[in-house]
Design an enzyme around this catalytic site. Structure first.
Site, PDB file in Angstrom:
ATOM      1  N   GLY A  66       4.626  17.349 -15.503  1.00 59.12           N
ATOM      2  CA  GLY A  66       5.284  18.481 -16.143  1.00 59.12           C
ATOM      3  C   GLY A  66       5.203  18.341 -17.655  1.00 59.12           C
ATOM      4  O   GLY A  66       4.894  19.292 -18.377  1.00 59.12           O
ATOM      5  N   THR A  67       5.459  17.131 -18.124  1.00 60.19           N
ATOM      6  CA  THR A  67       5.414  16.862 -19.562  1.00 60.19           C
ATOM      7  C   THR A  67       4.048  17.211 -20.146  1.00 60.19           C
ATOM      8  O   THR A  67       3.948  17.845 -21.199  1.00 60.19           O
ATOM      9  CB  THR A  67       5.734  15.374 -19.832  1.00 60.19           C
ATOM     10  OG1 THR A  67       7.030  15.084 -19.295  1.00 60.19           O
ATOM     11  CG2 THR A  67       5.694  15.048 -21.307  1.00 60.19           C
ATOM     12  N   ASN A 146      17.547  21.827 -16.339  1.00 68.58           N
ATOM     13  CA  ASN A 146      17.610  20.648 -15.487  1.00 68.58           C
ATOM     14  C   ASN A 146      18.952  19.940 -15.527  1.00 68.58           C
ATOM     15  O   ASN A 146      19.275  19.175 -14.638  1.00 68.58           O
ATOM     16  CB  ASN A 146      16.489  19.665 -15.864  1.00 68.58           C
ATOM     17  CG  ASN A 146      16.402  19.421 -17.343  1.00 68.58           C
ATOM     18  OD1 ASN A 146      16.194  20.348 -18.131  1.00 68.58           O
ATOM     19  ND2 ASN A 146      16.570  18.185 -17.758  1.00 68.58           N
ATOM     20  N   GLN A 174      12.290  22.893 -12.595  1.00 66.32           N
ATOM     21  CA  GLN A 174      13.461  22.859 -11.712  1.00 66.32           C
ATOM     22  C   GLN A 174      13.558  24.103 -10.850  1.00 66.32           C
ATOM     23  O   GLN A 174      14.328  24.158  -9.892  1.00 66.32           O
ATOM     24  CB  GLN A 174      14.753  22.703 -12.533  1.00 66.32           C
ATOM     25  CG  GLN A 174      14.887  21.367 -13.233  1.00 66.32           C
ATOM     26  CD  GLN A 174      15.113  20.202 -12.276  1.00 66.32           C
ATOM     27  OE1 GLN A 174      15.586  20.363 -11.153  1.00 66.32           O
ATOM     28  NE2 GLN A 174      14.758  19.004 -12.714  1.00 66.32           N
ATOM     29  N   THR A 232     -11.509  12.916 -14.099  1.00 73.03           N
ATOM     30  CA  THR A 232     -11.680  13.101 -12.652  1.00 73.03           C
ATOM     31  C   THR A 232     -10.361  13.546 -12.024  1.00 73.03           C
ATOM     32  O   THR A 232      -9.307  12.966 -12.303  1.00 73.03           O
ATOM     33  CB  THR A 232     -12.164  11.786 -12.008  1.00 73.03           C
ATOM     34  OG1 THR A 232     -13.375  11.400 -12.653  1.00 73.03           O
ATOM     35  CG2 THR A 232     -12.402  11.963 -10.520  1.00 73.03           C
ATOM     36  N   CYS A 319      15.885  11.094 -19.147  1.00 71.93           N
ATOM     37  CA  CYS A 319      15.279  10.571 -20.369  1.00 71.93           C
ATOM     38  C   CYS A 319      16.320  10.370 -21.459  1.00 71.93           C
ATOM     39  O   CYS A 319      16.200   9.488 -22.286  1.00 71.93           O
ATOM     40  CB  CYS A 319      14.197  11.523 -20.860  1.00 71.93           C
ATOM     41  SG  CYS A 319      13.490  12.501 -19.559  1.00 71.93           S
TER      42      CYS A 319
HETATM   43  C1  LIG Z   1      11.270  16.794 -14.832  1.00 69.72           C
HETATM   44  C2  LIG Z   1      11.153  17.905 -15.804  1.00 69.72           C
HETATM   45  C3  LIG Z   1      10.127  17.920 -16.775  1.00 69.72           C
HETATM   46  C4  LIG Z   1       9.143  16.771 -16.923  1.00 69.72           C
HETATM   47  O1  LIG Z   1       8.304  16.649 -15.842  1.00 69.72           O
HETATM   48  P1  LIG Z   1       7.480  15.269 -15.591  1.00 69.72           P
HETATM   49  O2  LIG Z   1       6.625  15.580 -14.405  1.00 69.72           O
HETATM   50  O3  LIG Z   1       8.507  14.219 -15.331  1.00 69.72           O
HETATM   51  O4  LIG Z   1       6.697  14.987 -16.802  1.00 69.72           O
HETATM   52  C5  LIG Z   1      10.070  18.983 -17.616  1.00 69.72           C
HETATM   53  N1  LIG Z   1      10.946  19.997 -17.547  1.00 69.72           N
HETATM   54  C6  LIG Z   1      11.938  20.026 -16.640  1.00 69.72           C
HETATM   55  C7  LIG Z   1      12.869  21.190 -16.588  1.00 69.72           C
HETATM   56  C8  LIG Z   1      12.074  18.973 -15.739  1.00 69.72           C
HETATM   57  O5  LIG Z   1      13.067  18.994 -14.855  1.00 69.72           O
END
Ligand SMILES: *Cc1c(COP(=O)(O)O)cnc(C)c1O
Length: 390
Positions: A66-67, A146, A174, A232, A319
């Site tokens: 996600g990051t 989140n 989320q 890849t 985090c």
């Molecule tokens: C968990 C989360 C992220 C980060 O996702 P990762 O896969 O851990 O990098 C970003 N935004 C929200 C709202 C999240 O809950």
């Protein structure tokens, strides 16, 4: 009670991933039979996901998290559009993946407007419109928060972005397990989803990028993922992610209904404890999120005690908690510093039962009372009510 941080990989997902580790292990770019079979696995996963999002396959880019997707969306647009303007609009309650990317861009000549929310953590579309300038190149607002579970009016904000012809990204990490993620109904140009929050493996995500949106890659190389994310492809994880998303979307209505009941039960029970506040919107809220401030309580101390009872909850985001700083989200909705420290997030999921809710609600009053006995602070509820009346 910490499903917003991590979900287990569900059986069906693990099963579909299995053969892509050691049997069908080819490189999707290889011009041979096992390569082709890996390529087919990736492309049929992409097709499945495109169908759910209501977009074309070429608009789905697989990333490592996600990051990473959020970084690609924000920096990718910023780099592609910097000759047109250098202004970005976001909100104060975004995930650190978005906030720290924006901060980085600020150090590199961009300007960022961090919108306030209301006391429930809701971003108002009229505030977004007011912040738009001639040099605005991106709007990025999260779908569901989140920490406090508040659900933003994404489709409405999207309409405003379209009217002003500004690319609009939403972080739906989320939301994907519970809400509609059709990009046309949401009016979004870019959308981030990850797999680790929807009972798929961690370390895989995607970015939806609408056709015609100008974006630069962060990673250059062999040109995979339509040139937007070289390297890849992670074949088993992509297959698992697609399966997890498919199942989550199929089951979302039924599971949301079940969890909402448990959520509201837990909220009701916890608010019976004196000096407690529900954070986030009472209605526009994720079905699995309960976030409560226990005044005069140190959140981390409460977490440790809960842990002794086998109850795993969280303060703020995973985090943020390393820094022992109060959550930026709780501060943004107007709670004073002392109160923000006592905020705890309980997030429910597939294996949560009525018995779990009873256990948490049964254990908490005593723990809170004990911690208050040794607390040096005594915040008045009237002070909080005054602050929250804005
Ligand atoms: C968990 C989360 C992220 C980060 O996702 P990762 O896969 O851990 O990098 C970003 N935004 C929200 C709202 C999240 O809950």
């Amino acid at each position: 009670m910490d499903y917003a941080a991590a979900t287990y990989v569900r059986f069906e997902v693990k099963k579909t991933m299995g053969k892509y580790f050691s049997e069908e292990f080819g490189n999707p770019s290889s011009f041979n039979a096992i390569g082709l079979s890996a390529k087919n696995a990736v492309e049929s996963s992409r097709e499945k996901i495109a169908k759910i999002l209501g977009c074309s396959q070429k608009e789905v880019i697989f990333t490592g998290s996600g990051t990473e997707s959020i970084n690609l969306a924000i920096k990718g647009i910023a780099n592609a559009m910097k000759n047109k303007g250098k202004h970005i609009i976001t909100s104060k309650v975004e995930h650190h993946a978005a906030l720290n990317t924006c901060k980085f861009l600020e150090e590199n000549g961009f300007e960022v407007t961090y919108l306030d929310t209301d006391r429930y953590g809701l971003v108002h579309s009229k505030d977004v419109e007011k912040a738009i300038r001639k040099d605005t190149i991106l709007i990025t607002i999260m779908y569901a928060n989140n920490e406090i579970g508040t659900i933003n009016p994404i489709s409405e904000i999207g309409r405003i972005a379209r009217k002003h012809n500004i690319p609009f990204h939403t972080d739906a990490c989320q939301a994907a397990g519970f809400l509609d993620i059709n990009v046309n109904r949401l009016n979004v140009d870019l959308m981030t989803i990850n797999s680790g929050k929807i009972y798929g493996p961690k370390g895989i995500g995607l970015l939806y990028v609408k056709k015609g949106i100008l974006i630069e890659p962060l990673i250059h190389g062999g040109g995979q993922e339509f040139g937007l994310r070289s390297g890849t492809e992670n074949v088993p994880y992509i297959v698992g992610f697609a399966k997890a998303l498919e199942l989550a979307q199929k089951e979302k209505n039924k599971e949301s209904k079940r969890l909402k009941k448990l959520r509201d039960m837990l909220i009701k029970k916890l608010l019976k404890i004196p000096k407690t506040i529900l954070n986030g919107h009472p209605k526009k809220r994720l079905p699995n999120n309960v976030n409560i401030t226990f005044l005069d309580v140190e959140g981390e101390a409460l977490l440790l005690l809960l842990n002794e009872y086998g109850i795993y909850a969280a303060t703020g985001s995973a985090c943020a908690s390393e820094k022992l700083e109060p959550s930026h989200v709780i501060l943004a909705i107007g709670l004073p510093y002392e109160a923000a420290h006592g905020s705890i997030r309980f997030t429910l999921g597939k294996k949560t039962t009525r018995q779990d809710i009873d256990k948490v609600a049964g254990v908490l009053p005593k723990l809170v009372e004990n911690l208050r006995c040794i607390s040096p602070v005594d915040v008045k509820m009237s002070t909080i009510r005054e602050l929250m009346r804005r």
